[in-house]
Design a protein around this motif. Structure first.
Motif, PDB file in Angstrom:
ATOM      1  N   ILE A   1      10.678 -20.260  24.509  1.00  0.00           N
ATOM      2  CA  ILE A   1      11.182 -21.576  24.883  1.00  0.00           C
ATOM      3  C   ILE A   1      12.477 -21.464  25.681  1.00  0.00           C
ATOM      4  CG2 ILE A   1      12.162 -23.723  23.956  1.00  0.00           C
ATOM      5  CD1 ILE A   1      10.133 -23.419  21.611  1.00  0.00           C
ATOM      6  N   MET A   2      13.434 -20.703  25.170  1.00  0.00           N
ATOM      7  CA  MET A   2      14.773 -20.655  25.764  1.00  0.00           C
ATOM      8  C   MET A   2      14.966 -19.508  26.748  1.00  0.00           C
ATOM      9  SD  MET A   2      17.098 -21.401  22.399  1.00  0.00           S
ATOM     10  CE  MET A   2      18.632 -21.339  23.303  1.00  0.00           C
ATOM     11  N   GLY A   3      14.323 -18.407  26.513  1.00  0.00           N
ATOM     12  CA  GLY A   3      14.585 -17.199  27.281  1.00  0.00           C
ATOM     13  C   GLY A   3      15.525 -16.306  26.488  1.00  0.00           C
ATOM     14  N   VAL A   4      15.596 -15.053  26.848  1.00  0.00           N
ATOM     15  CA  VAL A   4      16.370 -14.083  26.077  1.00  0.00           C
ATOM     16  C   VAL A   4      17.870 -14.338  26.197  1.00  0.00           C
ATOM     17  CG1 VAL A   4      16.907 -11.646  25.794  1.00  0.00           C
ATOM     18  CG2 VAL A   4      14.560 -12.351  26.268  1.00  0.00           C
ATOM     19  N   ARG A   5      18.388 -14.477  27.429  1.00  0.00           N
ATOM     20  CA  ARG A   5      19.838 -14.647  27.608  1.00  0.00           C
ATOM     21  C   ARG A   5      20.392 -15.885  26.904  1.00  0.00           C
ATOM     22  NH1 ARG A   5      22.190 -11.104  31.376  1.00  0.00           N
ATOM     23  NH2 ARG A   5      20.606 -10.343  32.811  1.00  0.00           N
TER      24      ARG A   5
END
Length: 87
Positions: free
Chosen positions: A75-79
């Motif tokens: 959903i958000m991405g890793v970073r």
């Protein structure tokens, strides 16, 4: 869902298939069952590896944690997720 299952469900809840609560029950069941099906497929459709309730509970907790982390990464991405964890 086959017709007999739908009728049985409607009989159990006391409402006909066209009743609004029938649709809500169906959506809730599909929503609630999806994570368990996904976790089960990750486990390879096997039984729990551990025995005793304490150990099985720990194993399930780790599986759910991994499922939730994987969802958050998607959903958000890793970073952004790493930044949110560090904040």
């Amino acid at each position: 869902m086959i017709r007999q299952e739908a009728k049985l469900l409607a009989d159990l809840c006391g409402c006909p298939i066209y009743h609004p609560i029938y649709h809500r029950m169906r959506v809730r069941r599909e929503t609630a069952e999806h994570p368990f099906g996904t976790i089960k497929s990750w486990m390879g459709y096997t039984h729990f590896q551990m025995k005793t309730l304490k150990h099985v509970s720990t194993e399930m907790s780790l599986d759910v944690l991994a499922y939730n982390l994987k969802r958050m990464i998607n959903i958000m991405g890793v970073r952004p997720l790493m930044e949110a964890i560090q904040a």
